[in-house]
Design a protein around this motif. Structure first.
Motif, short mmCIF file in Angstrom:
data_model
loop_
_atom_site.label_atom_id
_atom_site.label_comp_id
_atom_site.label_asym_id
_atom_site.label_seq_id
_atom_site.Cartn_x
_atom_site.Cartn_y
_atom_site.Cartn_z
N PRO A 164 10.33 17.45 -12.92
CA PRO A 164 10.10 16.24 -12.10
C PRO A 164 11.44 15.88 -11.18
CG PRO A 164 11.07 15.69 -14.13
CD PRO A 164 10.85 17.23 -14.52
N GLY A 165 11.18 15.53 -10.14
CA GLY A 165 12.17 15.37 -9.06
C GLY A 165 13.36 14.45 -9.44
N SER A 166 14.54 14.64 -9.02
CA SER A 166 15.60 14.13 -9.43
C SER A 166 15.72 12.67 -9.09
CB SER A 166 17.00 14.57 -8.40
OG SER A 166 18.14 14.09 -8.76
N VAL A 167 16.09 11.81 -10.23
CA VAL A 167 16.09 10.36 -10.11
C VAL A 167 14.78 9.64 -10.16
CG1 VAL A 167 17.17 8.43 -8.87
CG2 VAL A 167 18.31 10.47 -8.81
N THR A 168 14.07 9.87 -9.26
CA THR A 168 12.73 9.28 -9.19
C THR A 168 11.51 10.02 -9.88
OG1 THR A 168 12.66 10.21 -6.83
CG2 THR A 168 13.04 7.80 -6.98
N MET A 169 11.91 11.21 -10.17
CA MET A 169 10.99 11.75 -11.63
C MET A 169 9.58 12.19 -11.16
SD MET A 169 13.51 11.71 -13.48
CE MET A 169 12.95 12.34 -14.94
N GLU A 170 9.17 12.20 -9.72
CA GLU A 170 7.91 13.02 -9.34
C GLU A 170 7.76 14.24 -9.99
OE1 GLU A 170 9.49 10.17 -6.15
OE2 GLU A 170 10.16 11.75 -7.46
N ILE A 171 6.42 14.38 -10.49
CA ILE A 171 5.83 15.56 -11.11
C ILE A 171 5.30 16.34 -9.97
CG2 ILE A 171 4.71 16.80 -13.06
CD1 ILE A 171 7.02 14.86 -13.86
N GLN A 172 5.63 17.31 -9.75
CA GLN A 172 4.97 18.45 -8.75
C GLN A 172 3.66 19.21 -9.20
OE1 GLN A 172 8.77 19.90 -6.72
NE2 GLN A 172 7.09 19.87 -5.24
N ASP A 173 2.70 19.13 -8.41
CA ASP A 173 1.50 20.48 -8.67
C ASP A 173 2.11 21.70 -8.45
OD1 ASP A 173 -0.72 21.60 -9.06
OD2 ASP A 173 -1.99 20.47 -7.88
N VAL A 174 2.90 22.27 -9.21
CA VAL A 174 3.59 23.47 -9.08
C VAL A 174 2.54 24.54 -8.83
CG1 VAL A 174 5.12 25.32 -9.89
CG2 VAL A 174 5.58 22.84 -10.27
N PRO A 175 1.48 24.88 -9.65
CA PRO A 175 0.58 26.06 -9.33
C PRO A 175 0.05 25.86 -8.09
CG PRO A 175 0.40 25.04 -11.41
CD PRO A 175 1.45 23.97 -11.00
N ALA A 176 -0.58 24.67 -7.59
CA ALA A 176 -1.11 24.31 -6.23
C ALA A 176 -0.15 25.11 -5.20
CB ALA A 176 -1.47 23.23 -5.96
N ILE A 177 1.08 24.59 -5.28
CA ILE A 177 2.28 25.10 -4.29
C ILE A 177 2.31 26.54 -4.33
CG2 ILE A 177 4.54 24.80 -3.69
CD1 ILE A 177 4.44 22.04 -4.65
N VAL A 178 2.44 27.05 -5.38
CA VAL A 178 2.72 28.58 -5.81
C VAL A 178 1.58 29.21 -4.98
CG1 VAL A 178 2.63 30.46 -7.42
CG2 VAL A 178 4.20 28.29 -7.59
N GLU A 179 0.44 28.64 -5.03
CA GLU A 179 -0.84 29.72 -4.59
C GLU A 179 -0.84 29.67 -3.31
OE1 GLU A 179 -5.74 29.38 -4.82
OE2 GLU A 179 -4.49 27.73 -5.78
N ALA A 180 -0.69 28.32 -2.59
CA ALA A 180 -0.38 28.03 -1.27
C ALA A 180 0.76 29.19 -0.65
CB ALA A 180 -0.35 26.65 -0.69
N ALA A 181 1.86 29.19 -1.34
CA ALA A 181 3.11 30.03 -0.94
C ALA A 181 2.93 31.39 -1.04
CB ALA A 181 4.20 29.50 -1.69
N HIS A 182 2.16 31.99 -1.94
CA HIS A 182 1.92 33.40 -2.33
C HIS A 182 0.86 33.87 -1.20
CE1 HIS A 182 3.90 33.38 -6.53
NE2 HIS A 182 4.95 33.28 -5.47
N ARG A 183 -0.19 32.95 -0.62
CA ARG A 183 -1.19 33.50 0.19
C ARG A 183 -0.30 33.70 1.46
NH1 ARG A 183 -4.42 29.00 -1.13
NH2 ARG A 183 -4.00 27.70 0.77
N ARG A 184 0.97 33.48 1.69
CA ARG A 184 1.71 33.59 2.93
C ARG A 184 2.74 34.60 2.53
NH1 ARG A 184 0.60 29.68 6.93
NH2 ARG A 184 2.14 30.85 8.14
N ASN A 185 2.69 35.14 1.38
CA ASN A 185 3.92 35.93 0.98
C ASN A 185 5.38 35.13 0.90
OD1 ASN A 185 2.17 38.21 0.40
ND2 ASN A 185 2.09 38.54 2.66
N VAL A 186 5.34 34.02 0.59
CA VAL A 186 6.56 33.39 0.74
C VAL A 186 6.91 33.06 -0.98
CG1 VAL A 186 7.72 31.04 1.21
CG2 VAL A 186 5.96 32.02 2.69
N PRO A 187 8.13 33.49 -1.29
CA PRO A 187 8.54 33.13 -2.73
C PRO A 187 8.87 31.53 -3.07
CG PRO A 187 10.30 34.08 -1.40
CD PRO A 187 9.01 33.93 -0.79
N VAL A 188 8.67 31.14 -4.38
CA VAL A 188 8.91 29.77 -4.81
C VAL A 188 10.12 30.00 -5.85
CG1 VAL A 188 7.70 27.99 -5.94
CG2 VAL A 188 6.50 29.38 -4.37
N ALA A 189 10.75 29.01 -5.61
CA ALA A 189 12.08 29.00 -6.69
C ALA A 189 11.84 27.34 -7.07
CB ALA A 189 13.36 28.92 -5.83
#
Length: 397
Positions: free
Chosen positions: A162-187
């Protein structure tokens, strides 16, 4: 074989202090990992001398890259995270800095959620901007829509869930998929999950960091971090920068972290149970507008937490109703007895922090947001402490 020192019996006593022939018996076995301190590594001959950060492959070369105690900690973190390798660094912010500098060069673009750890964003606006690296903040709930923000020069995408303080949960798999289609690493900043409640590498993340200061240390008495990599590409990108930055850590702190790992499972189990009890109690109290706990439906992105996480931990936030002022909320925190006022989290002691100037795009809290870290105290005592402070605000029991 150790090099033989001749004529020991004829040496001056001062030389014997430095080159002794007497040693304790070998083969001592213990349940505790030894604490190896040392900067200089000895070689048998000049031909063996080398300076290489790849100590796990090529043997020890210099204490800067880790003694056996340091590498043992890194190996154990890598094992529980399922990583190719884990670099041990002086703290969480050091881990964040290492990742940025390993992947971003002058002219690069990076993406970071607006809810990221404050010092991460400060680094982006300070040092990185001065180096000509552009870091753009994005909505943590953007999911696959992050594809629209990726540029030709995007070199790194951060997620923190979750995000710092406000605790939002991200859709990490969706972000990873979009990033890897453009060869961008995800940390990923995986500190909340202690590297175990969310499986970063099973969800496609390239680099996962955590502040061992929090749950692995577990007792608010050390500062350490780790950078764990999924494969050889990230390993080779980070290793040379790790070497050049000289991110040495204390073997003594690593020994505390190794000890903390042994009780991490039972502490996380107890912390989750106690924190949920406190959060659910707060959610039913008058005067509380919302409770931001990932395991509760009231938390933004809760559906992703339910899908991706195997548990929750000790930190969450809540927001007072609109009618309360920032001064009233500060007075509430000051009245607490068991909850101590202080930064960080993940230790045995419960903590409280009020955020009067929280910066969130499109969201104004006006000083009404409070973050709690629930420790190992009895939940009923923590609830009683919160109750007396709420009662002093004029709220009914």
């Amino acid at each position: 074989m150790p090099r033989f020192v001749p004529f020991v019996k004829d040496m001056h006593w001062r030389s014997k202090l430095i080159h002794p022939s007497a040693h304790a018996p070998a083969n001592f076995r213990s349940l505790a990992t030894p604490t190896y301190r040392g900067s200089t590594v000895l070689f048998e001959c000049q031909a063996d001398l080398l300076d290489d950060w790849r100590q796990t492959e090529n043997g020890y070369t210099y204490g800067l890259y880790g003694t056996p105690t340091v590498l043992e900690l890194g190996a154990r973190i890598a094992e529980i995270e399922g990583a190719r390798h884990s670099f041990v660094v002086p703290g969480g912010q050091a881990a964040i800095s290492l990742i940025y500098l390993a992947f971003c060069r002058t002219g690069a673009h990076a993406l970071v959620p607006v809810t990221a750890y404050g010092p991460n964003r400060a680094l982006a606006a300070g040092l990185l901007r001065g180096l000509g690296i552009s870091v753009e903040a994005y909505d943590p709930l953007i999911g696959a829509g992050i594809a629209n923000l990726i540029r030709e020069n995007t070199a790194l995408i951060w997620v923190e869930s979750p995000g710092s303080v406000t605790m939002e949960i991200q859709d990490v798999p969706a972000i990873v998929e979009a990033a890897h289609r453009r060869n961008v690493p995800v940390a990923l900043d995986n500190t909340y999950a202690a590297g175990v409640l969310f499986d970063a590498f099973a969800h496609g993340v390239d680099v996962s960091m955590q502040a061992l200061t929090k749950y692995v240390g577990g007792h608010s008495d050390l500062l350490l971090g780790t950078v764990s990599v999924a494969g050889s590409t990230a390993y080779e990108a980070i290793g040379p920068i790790y070497m050049q930055l000289g991110m040495a850590v204390s073997p003594d702190d690593c020994s505390l972290a190794l000890r903390g790992l042994q009780t991490l499972g039972i502490r996380l189990e107890r912390l989750e149970k106690s924190t949920l009890e406190v959060a659910r109690w707060l959610a039913k109290r008058p005067g509380i507008k919302t409770v931001l706990h990932p395991a509760l439906p009231s938390c933004p992105g809760h559906v992703h937490w339910h899908r991706d996480f195997t548990g929750s931990s000790s930190v969450f936030s809540f927001v007072f109703d609109d009618g309360f002022t920032a001064d009233q909320v500060i007075a509430f925190a000051d009245r607490l007895k068991l909850f101590k006022i202080g930064f960080s989290w993940g230790g045995v002691t419960s903590l409280v922090v009020v955020y009067p100037n929280l910066d969130r795009q499109g969201q104004t809290y006006d000083g009404r947001l409070v973050r709690l870290n629930v420790g190992l105290e009895e939940p009923s005592d923590l609830i009683a402490d919160l109750d007396q402070a709420l009662h002093a605000m004029g709220l009914p029991p």
